[in-house]
Design a protein around this motif. Structure first.
Motif, PDB file in Angstrom:
ATOM      1  N   ARG A  27       0.877  -1.182   0.000  1.00 40.17           N
ATOM      2  CA  ARG A  27       0.000   0.000   0.000  1.00 40.17           C
ATOM      3  C   ARG A  27       0.909   1.225   0.000  1.00 40.17           C
ATOM      4  NH1 ARG A  27      -4.955  -0.270   2.695  1.00 40.17           N
ATOM      5  NH2 ARG A  27      -5.178   1.854   1.958  1.00 40.17           N
ATOM      6  N   VAL A  28       0.741   2.095  -0.984  1.00 36.69           N
ATOM      7  CA  VAL A  28       1.656   3.226  -1.120  1.00 36.69           C
ATOM      8  C   VAL A  28       1.474   4.179   0.059  1.00 36.69           C
ATOM      9  CG1 VAL A  28       2.493   5.054  -2.617  1.00 36.69           C
ATOM     10  CG2 VAL A  28       1.607   2.944  -3.618  1.00 36.69           C
ATOM     11  N   THR A  29       2.589   4.437   0.733  1.00 37.63           N
ATOM     12  CA  THR A  29       2.612   5.270   1.933  1.00 37.63           C
ATOM     13  C   THR A  29       3.515   6.465   1.682  1.00 37.63           C
ATOM     14  OG1 THR A  29       2.328   3.300   3.308  1.00 37.63           O
ATOM     15  CG2 THR A  29       3.135   5.295   4.396  1.00 37.63           C
ATOM     16  N   TYR A  30       2.975   7.648   1.892  1.00 40.86           N
ATOM     17  CA  TYR A  30       3.715   8.891   1.677  1.00 40.86           C
ATOM     18  C   TYR A  30       3.962   9.563   3.021  1.00 40.86           C
ATOM     19  CZ  TYR A  30       2.141   8.225  -3.143  1.00 40.86           C
ATOM     20  OH  TYR A  30       1.893   7.711  -4.396  1.00 40.86           O
ATOM     21  N   HIS A  80      -9.686   5.610  -1.904  1.00 41.24           N
ATOM     22  CA  HIS A  80      -9.061   5.702  -3.225  1.00 41.24           C
ATOM     23  C   HIS A  80      -7.627   5.155  -3.147  1.00 41.24           C
ATOM     24  CE1 HIS A  80     -12.015   9.266  -3.779  1.00 41.24           C
ATOM     25  NE2 HIS A  80     -12.612   8.111  -3.939  1.00 41.24           N
ATOM     26  N   VAL A  81      -7.543   3.861  -3.039  1.00 36.51           N
ATOM     27  CA  VAL A  81      -6.308   3.140  -2.726  1.00 36.51           C
ATOM     28  C   VAL A  81      -5.357   3.064  -3.919  1.00 36.51           C
ATOM     29  CG1 VAL A  81      -5.445   0.850  -2.046  1.00 36.51           C
ATOM     30  CG2 VAL A  81      -7.537   1.760  -1.023  1.00 36.51           C
ATOM     31  N   GLN A  82      -4.079   3.088  -3.616  1.00 35.47           N
ATOM     32  CA  GLN A  82      -3.044   2.784  -4.610  1.00 35.47           C
ATOM     33  C   GLN A  82      -2.399   1.466  -4.218  1.00 35.47           C
ATOM     34  OE1 GLN A  82      -0.335   6.128  -4.727  1.00 35.47           O
ATOM     35  NE2 GLN A  82      -1.678   7.291  -6.051  1.00 35.47           N
ATOM     36  N   GLU A  83      -2.649   0.433  -5.020  1.00 31.97           N
ATOM     37  CA  GLU A  83      -2.016  -0.866  -4.803  1.00 31.97           C
ATOM     38  C   GLU A  83      -0.699  -0.867  -5.563  1.00 31.97           C
ATOM     39  OE1 GLU A  83      -4.855  -3.636  -6.312  1.00 31.97           O
ATOM     40  OE2 GLU A  83      -6.245  -3.324  -4.661  1.00 31.97           O
ATOM     41  N   LEU A  84       0.394  -1.114  -4.879  1.00 32.18           N
ATOM     42  CA  LEU A  84       1.714  -1.115  -5.494  1.00 32.18           C
ATOM     43  C   LEU A  84       1.880  -2.332  -6.391  1.00 32.18           C
ATOM     44  CD1 LEU A  84       4.468   0.364  -5.566  1.00 32.18           C
ATOM     45  CD2 LEU A  84       5.209  -1.236  -3.787  1.00 32.18           C
ATOM     46  N   VAL A  85       2.302  -2.096  -7.638  1.00 35.79           N
ATOM     47  CA  VAL A  85       2.577  -3.171  -8.590  1.00 35.79           C
ATOM     48  C   VAL A  85       4.088  -3.294  -8.801  1.00 35.79           C
ATOM     49  CG1 VAL A  85       2.209  -3.991 -10.948  1.00 35.79           C
ATOM     50  CG2 VAL A  85       0.341  -2.856  -9.716  1.00 35.79           C
ATOM     51  N   ASP A  86       4.767  -2.148  -8.944  1.00 30.18           N
ATOM     52  CA  ASP A  86       6.217  -2.139  -9.139  1.00 30.18           C
ATOM     53  C   ASP A  86       6.764  -0.848  -8.547  1.00 30.18           C
ATOM     54  OD1 ASP A  86       8.661  -3.177  -9.987  1.00 30.18           O
ATOM     55  OD2 ASP A  86       8.391  -2.629 -12.085  1.00 30.18           O
ATOM     56  N   PHE A  87       7.983  -0.900  -8.078  1.00 29.31           N
ATOM     57  CA  PHE A  87       8.615   0.251  -7.424  1.00 29.31           C
ATOM     58  C   PHE A  87       9.978   0.450  -8.058  1.00 29.31           C
ATOM     59  CE2 PHE A  87      10.523   2.489  -3.745  1.00 29.31           C
ATOM     60  CZ  PHE A  87       9.505   3.381  -3.461  1.00 29.31           C
ATOM     61  N   ARG A  88      10.230   1.638  -8.583  1.00 28.10           N
ATOM     62  CA  ARG A  88      11.465   1.895  -9.322  1.00 28.10           C
ATOM     63  C   ARG A  88      12.219   3.101  -8.776  1.00 28.10           C
ATOM     64  NH1 ARG A  88       9.307   0.670 -15.470  1.00 28.10           N
ATOM     65  NH2 ARG A  88       8.372  -1.348 -14.947  1.00 28.10           N
ATOM     66  N   VAL A  89      13.534   3.037  -8.923  1.00 33.22           N
ATOM     67  CA  VAL A  89      14.445   4.089  -8.485  1.00 33.22           C
ATOM     68  C   VAL A  89      15.097   4.662  -9.732  1.00 33.22           C
ATOM     69  CG1 VAL A  89      16.509   4.566  -7.111  1.00 33.22           C
ATOM     70  CG2 VAL A  89      14.880   2.819  -6.350  1.00 33.22           C
ATOM     71  N   ASP A  90      15.174   6.000  -9.836  1.00 32.21           N
ATOM     72  CA  ASP A  90      15.804   6.579 -11.025  1.00 32.21           C
ATOM     73  C   ASP A  90      17.326   6.451 -10.958  1.00 32.21           C
ATOM     74  OD1 ASP A  90      16.592   8.702  -9.324  1.00 32.21           O
ATOM     75  OD2 ASP A  90      16.188  10.201 -10.854  1.00 32.21           O
ATOM     76  N   CYS A  91      17.973   6.791 -12.060  1.00 34.16           N
ATOM     77  CA  CYS A  91      19.419   6.591 -12.213  1.00 34.16           C
ATOM     78  C   CYS A  91      20.251   7.370 -11.207  1.00 34.16           C
ATOM     79  CB  CYS A  91      19.855   6.939 -13.637  1.00 34.16           C
ATOM     80  SG  CYS A  91      19.440   8.637 -14.115  1.00 34.16           S
ATOM     81  N   ASP A  92      19.750   8.510 -10.735  1.00 34.35           N
ATOM     82  CA  ASP A  92      20.476   9.312  -9.753  1.00 34.35           C
ATOM     83  C   ASP A  92      20.098   8.950  -8.317  1.00 34.35           C
ATOM     84  OD1 ASP A  92      21.872  10.855 -11.664  1.00 34.35           O
ATOM     85  OD2 ASP A  92      20.132  12.169 -11.906  1.00 34.35           O
ATOM     86  N   ARG A  93      19.137   8.064  -8.162  1.00 31.77           N
ATOM     87  CA  ARG A  93      18.647   7.604  -6.860  1.00 31.77           C
ATOM     88  C   ARG A  93      18.011   8.729  -6.040  1.00 31.77           C
ATOM     89  NH1 ARG A  93      19.786   2.451  -6.295  1.00 31.77           N
ATOM     90  NH2 ARG A  93      19.436   2.329  -4.048  1.00 31.77           N
ATOM     91  N   ASP A  94      17.496   9.773  -6.758  1.00 36.26           N
ATOM     92  CA  ASP A  94      16.880  10.896  -6.042  1.00 36.26           C
ATOM     93  C   ASP A  94      15.412  11.112  -6.406  1.00 36.26           C
ATOM     94  OD1 ASP A  94      17.176  11.953  -8.586  1.00 36.26           O
ATOM     95  OD2 ASP A  94      18.340  13.699  -7.951  1.00 36.26           O
TER      96      ASP A  94
END
Length: 127
Positions: free
Chosen positions: A53-56, A73-87
């Motif tokens: 469950r996406v938590t902010y 209005h739930v967001q079910e996580l399917v995939d989680f990605r990190v960008d190239c700069d990790r920011d």
């Protein structure tokens, strides 16, 4: 075929700002629509990955905010990605109902065109 190289993930290896926050973009996994952007801290990242469950992190309330916890209005996580700069993070989600607090599918419902603002979508029906 894409090669995948699994390795352990540690949220502390991400690049957070001076407040300990990192932006996370939520994108609809099926249609590719960008739904919203919100902030996470390391603990919110870990909670998201642990629960699906996406938590902010709410900057105004200084508290965790699980998307859909009060609105449904739930967001079910399917995939989680990190960008190239990790920011910056990308959460591919299955969105149930509107993503925006204005009751619209996306928070990005206003375009700037020819020097003016254009509303691209109306609030969704509650039906």
């Amino acid at each position: 075929m894409q090669k995948v190289f699994p390795m352990a993930f540690d949220p502390s290896t991400l690049k957070y700002d001076v407040r300990g926050l990192i932006p996370c973009i939520a994108q609809d996994v099926d249609g590719g629509e960008v739904l919203m952007m919100a902030w996470m801290n390391a603990e919110a990242v870990a909670k998201t990955l642990d629960t699906g469950r996406v938590t902010y992190w709410s900057r105004s309330r200084q508290a965790f905010w699980i998307k859909g916890e009060t609105s449904g209005h739930v967001q079910e996580l399917v995939d989680f990605r990190v960008d190239c700069d990790r920011d910056c993070l990308l959460a591919l989600v299955r969105q149930i109902g509107p993503a925006c607090h204005t009751n619209r599918r996306s928070c990005f419902y206003t375009a700037v065109r020819d020097g003016g603002e254009v509303e691209l979508m109306k609030p969704m029906d509650d039906n």
